[in-house]
Design a protein around this motif. Structure first.
Motif, PDB file in Angstrom:
ATOM      1  N   LYS A  28       0.724  -1.267   0.088  1.00 19.37           N
ATOM      2  CA  LYS A  28      -0.030   0.246  -0.124  1.00 19.37           C
ATOM      3  C   LYS A  28       1.077   1.181   0.074  1.00 19.37           C
ATOM      4  O   LYS A  28       0.773   2.197  -0.792  1.00 19.37           O
ATOM      5  N   ARG A  33       2.898   5.895  -3.301  1.00 15.31           N
ATOM      6  CA  ARG A  33       4.032   6.749  -3.526  1.00 15.31           C
ATOM      7  C   ARG A  33       4.383   6.703  -5.317  1.00 15.31           C
ATOM      8  O   ARG A  33       4.903   7.504  -5.868  1.00 15.31           O
ATOM      9  N   THR A 102      -2.304   7.971   4.685  1.00 20.70           N
ATOM     10  CA  THR A 102      -1.135   8.130   4.000  1.00 20.70           C
ATOM     11  C   THR A 102      -1.549   8.947   2.593  1.00 20.70           C
ATOM     12  O   THR A 102      -0.734   9.887   2.335  1.00 20.70           O
ATOM     13  N   ARG A 105      -2.054  13.021   3.647  1.00 18.89           N
ATOM     14  CA  ARG A 105      -0.784  13.553   4.206  1.00 18.89           C
ATOM     15  C   ARG A 105       0.191  13.597   3.087  1.00 18.89           C
ATOM     16  O   ARG A 105       0.851  14.640   2.981  1.00 18.89           O
ATOM     17  N   ARG A 133       0.044  17.446  12.645  1.00 21.12           N
ATOM     18  CA  ARG A 133       1.559  16.948  12.327  1.00 21.12           C
ATOM     19  C   ARG A 133       2.118  17.046  10.982  1.00 21.12           C
ATOM     20  O   ARG A 133       3.220  17.114  10.967  1.00 21.12           O
ATOM     21  N   ALA A 175       6.526   7.966   8.997  1.00 20.56           N
ATOM     22  CA  ALA A 175       6.816   8.058   7.858  1.00 20.56           C
ATOM     23  C   ALA A 175       6.042   8.908   6.820  1.00 20.56           C
ATOM     24  O   ALA A 175       6.366   9.691   5.787  1.00 20.56           O
ATOM     25  N   ARG A 201       9.738   3.766   7.904  1.00 20.58           N
ATOM     26  CA  ARG A 201       9.455   2.939   6.599  1.00 20.58           C
ATOM     27  C   ARG A 201      10.364   4.216   5.507  1.00 20.58           C
ATOM     28  O   ARG A 201       9.962   5.265   5.455  1.00 20.58           O
ATOM     29  N   ILE A 325       4.608  -1.160  12.911  1.00 18.72           N
ATOM     30  CA  ILE A 325       3.520  -0.397  13.661  1.00 18.72           C
ATOM     31  C   ILE A 325       2.237  -0.632  12.996  1.00 18.72           C
ATOM     32  O   ILE A 325       1.026  -0.805  13.924  1.00 18.72           O
ATOM     33  N   ASP A 326       1.842  -1.303  11.791  1.00 19.83           N
ATOM     34  CA  ASP A 326       0.541  -1.689  11.411  1.00 19.83           C
ATOM     35  C   ASP A 326       0.213  -3.244  11.729  1.00 19.83           C
ATOM     36  O   ASP A 326      -0.818  -3.548  11.286  1.00 19.83           O
ATOM     37  N   GLU A 349       1.305   5.596  19.221  1.00 24.09           N
ATOM     38  CA  GLU A 349       1.121   6.168  17.786  1.00 24.09           C
ATOM     39  C   GLU A 349      -0.346   5.214  17.454  1.00 24.09           C
ATOM     40  O   GLU A 349      -0.944   5.816  16.434  1.00 24.09           O
ATOM     41  N   LYS A 353      -4.326   5.907  14.674  1.00 26.84           N
ATOM     42  CA  LYS A 353      -4.396   5.332  13.270  1.00 26.84           C
ATOM     43  C   LYS A 353      -5.978   5.142  12.774  1.00 26.84           C
ATOM     44  O   LYS A 353      -6.773   6.109  13.262  1.00 26.84           O
ATOM     45  N   ARG A 402      -7.352  -3.139   9.747  1.00 30.61           N
ATOM     46  CA  ARG A 402      -6.665  -4.166  10.119  1.00 30.61           C
ATOM     47  C   ARG A 402      -7.246  -4.652  11.253  1.00 30.61           C
ATOM     48  O   ARG A 402      -7.230  -5.903  12.016  1.00 30.61           O
TER      49      ARG A 402
HETATM   50  C1  S3P Z   1       2.482   4.741   6.285  1.00 28.74           C
HETATM   51  C2  S3P Z   1       2.873   5.163   7.488  1.00 28.74           C
HETATM   52  C3  S3P Z   1       2.674   4.671   8.965  1.00 28.74           C
HETATM   53  C4  S3P Z   1       1.642   3.440   8.763  1.00 28.74           C
HETATM   54  C5  S3P Z   1       0.701   3.659   7.557  1.00 28.74           C
HETATM   55  C6  S3P Z   1       1.384   3.929   6.116  1.00 28.74           C
HETATM   56  C7  S3P Z   1       3.208   5.371   5.066  1.00 28.74           C
HETATM   57  O1  S3P Z   1       1.886   5.761   9.175  1.00 28.74           O
HETATM   58  O2  S3P Z   1       0.864   3.277   9.886  1.00 28.74           O
HETATM   59  O3  S3P Z   1      -0.260   2.543   7.426  1.00 28.74           O
HETATM   60  O4  S3P Z   1       3.024   4.795   3.871  1.00 28.74           O
HETATM   61  O5  S3P Z   1       4.077   6.432   5.140  1.00 28.74           O
HETATM   62  P1  S3P Z   1       2.579   7.129  10.324  1.00 28.74           P
HETATM   63  O6  S3P Z   1       3.367   7.641   9.398  1.00 28.74           O
HETATM   64  O7  S3P Z   1       1.280   7.824  10.914  1.00 28.74           O
HETATM   65  O8  S3P Z   1       3.120   6.167  11.344  1.00 28.74           O
END
Ligand code: S3P
Length: 448
Positions: A28, A33, A102, A105, A133, A175, A201, A325-326, A349, A353, A402
């Motif tokens: 994902k 990206r 994701t 943001r 954030r 990330a 990540r 994290i996920d 964190e 979510k 999830r």
């Molecule tokens: C992601 C970053 C993570 C993750 C999300 C996907 C990404 O979130 O939990 O499912 O693709 O950059 P956070 O940046 O809020 O930790």
């Protein structure tokens, strides 16, 4: 650009051994990206293995709204004709990112240094999540955001026509925040620097380099410093999206829970910023082989072989949180079947979510007869071991894919069936989950 279809419930029942190959969908994070960087490049980016979950489809639609030509050619095969860095057009409609933190943001970051204005919204889950954030660091570039209380969506972002580069230390391991700043830095002159205390990540860094940006990463003892030179010409690429380790986690954990199971999961990303779950599973005593390690689409991948065996509870170190994290929800479900307590610390964190995942797992596990302890940033699950998980409950998914998949996996091992009140969010990240699990022998079906 609807977030979800109609809500529907699903029930999972105690199943016989899972067997076979679980071909999980594309990653994902990399799928979002690929579309966004394709849209910011000059030329045609061709993507294979794109995740066709609703989250990513919403990002594809958003890229069209900003002026890129996005075409679907066949299963997983897409192309993006980009507009180049700084070339985004002003969308004429509100951008609906559905359920995807994701998506929203990263797209806000990508447009924040272009002299255009866009309004973003999402579903009931996304509109509760904190956006400050991201909008706080984007304001340093000169962008202005007006949202609801607490910076929540719907939100309008006025991009900076004359952006300045930014040096930003991320206050939380994220990330998404790091990526939003880097994508904004693309259209700022000079060097944009992001400093993170814990490695999150790194797909944005890897892919920006792949699309031709000048980007360096320095791994210090205390922090990671990423330096991006602004205003590059990004060049369209062919992107082969590897399979998502966060989706692989569900059939893997289900197989570990059910006696006699033996499955393979081919071509799963083994990126070290994503593989914390596998380290934890091995510590719990899981039998997992990582066959044929190789590189695909710029990511390390391997074929997983997983066999059921008795597991014991472990302490998951807080420094592992970013790399898994996920996966905490499905780990919490698996921990309910292990012998002894599993303690997950440093997981604050999870509360921001798609749902408050500590609370959602805690309430659901309690309803299934599992003893838990919860603090602001930890969850302890007391596993039943050989005694077995009672189950026999209907749990709430809280619009969180999830949470829904974790309880459906647990239902396959529990003594009595587990029903998830709304399984429709699964479509955001793993639209083939039900069929794939049934193909392995899982008794999962729609309950209404
Ligand atoms: C992601 C970053 C993570 C993750 C999300 C996907 C990404 O979130 O939990 O499912 O693709 O950059 P956070 O940046 O809020 O930790």
């Amino acid at each position: 650009m609807s977030a979800h279809g109609q809500p529907f419930s699903m029930t999972a029942r105690r199943s016989g051994p899972l067997r076979g190959a679980a071909e999980v969908p594309g990653d994902k994070s990399i799928s979002h990206r690929a579309l966004i960087l394709g849209a910011l490049s000059v030329g045609e980016t061709r993507i294979t293995g794109l995740l066709e979950g609703q989250d990513v489809l919403d990002t594809a639609e958003a890229m069209r709204a900003f002026g890129a030509e996005v075409t679907h050619h066949g299963p997983g095969a897409w192309s993006v004709h980009g507009v180049g860095v700084g070339g985004f057009a002003e969308p004429s409609q509100v951008i609906d990112c559905g359920n995807s933190g994701t998506g929203v943001r990263l797209i806000m970051g990508a447009m924040a240094t272009t002299g255009i204005t866009a309004t973003f919204t999402g579903d009931a889950s996304l509109n509760k999540r904190p956006m400050g954030r991201v909008t706080d660091p984007l304001a340093l570039f000169g962008a202005q955001a007006v949202g609801r209380a607490g910076g929540r969506l719907p939100l309008t972002l006025v991009g900076a026509a004359d952006p300045v580069p930014v040096r930003y230390a991320t206050p939380m391991p994220s990330a998404q925040v790091k990526s939003a700043v880097l994508l904004a830095g693309l259209n700022a002159p000079g060097q944009t620097v992001v400093i993170e205390r814990e490695a999150t990540r790194d797909h944005t860094e890897r892919m920006l380099a792949g699309f031709g940006a000048q980007i360096t990463v320095e791994d210090g003892a205390e922090e990671r410093t990423i330096t991006l030179t602004g205003q590059p010409e990004l060049v369209a690429q062919d992107v082969a999206v590897p399979r998502d380790p966060s989706s692989a986690a569900f059939p893997v954990c289900a197989a570990l829970m059910i006696e006699g199971s033996e499955i393979t999961v081919p071509g799963v990303s083994q990126n070290p910023t994503r593989n914390g779950l596998f380290a934890t599973l091995v510590e719990m005593g899981a039998e997992i082989a990582f066959d044929n390690p190789r590189e695909e689409g710029g990511e390390p991948v391997a074929d997983l072989r997983v066999a059921h065996g008795p597991l014991k509870g472990v302490e998951v170190p807080p420094e592992r949180a970013a790399s898994m994290i996920d996966e905490y929800p499905v780990l919490a479900a698996l921990a309910a079947t292990a012998e002894g307590a599993t303690v997950m610390r440093g997981v604050r964190e999870l509360r921001v979510k798609e749902s408050d995942r500590i609370a959602a797992m805690a309430r659901g596990l309690e309803a299934c007869g599992i003893r838990i302890e919860e603090t602001e940033d930890s969850l302890t699950v007391h596993g039943t071991g050989a005694g077995g998980v009672p189950g026999g409950a209907t749990v709430q998914s809280h619009l969180d894919h999830r949470i829904a998949m974790s309880f459906l996996c647990l239902g396959l091992a529990a003594r009595a069936p587990i029903t998830v009140d709304d399984a429709s969010p699964i479509d955001t990240s793993f639209p083939t989950f039900g069929a794939l699990m049934q193909g392995l022998g899982a008794l999962i079906e729609r309950a209404d």
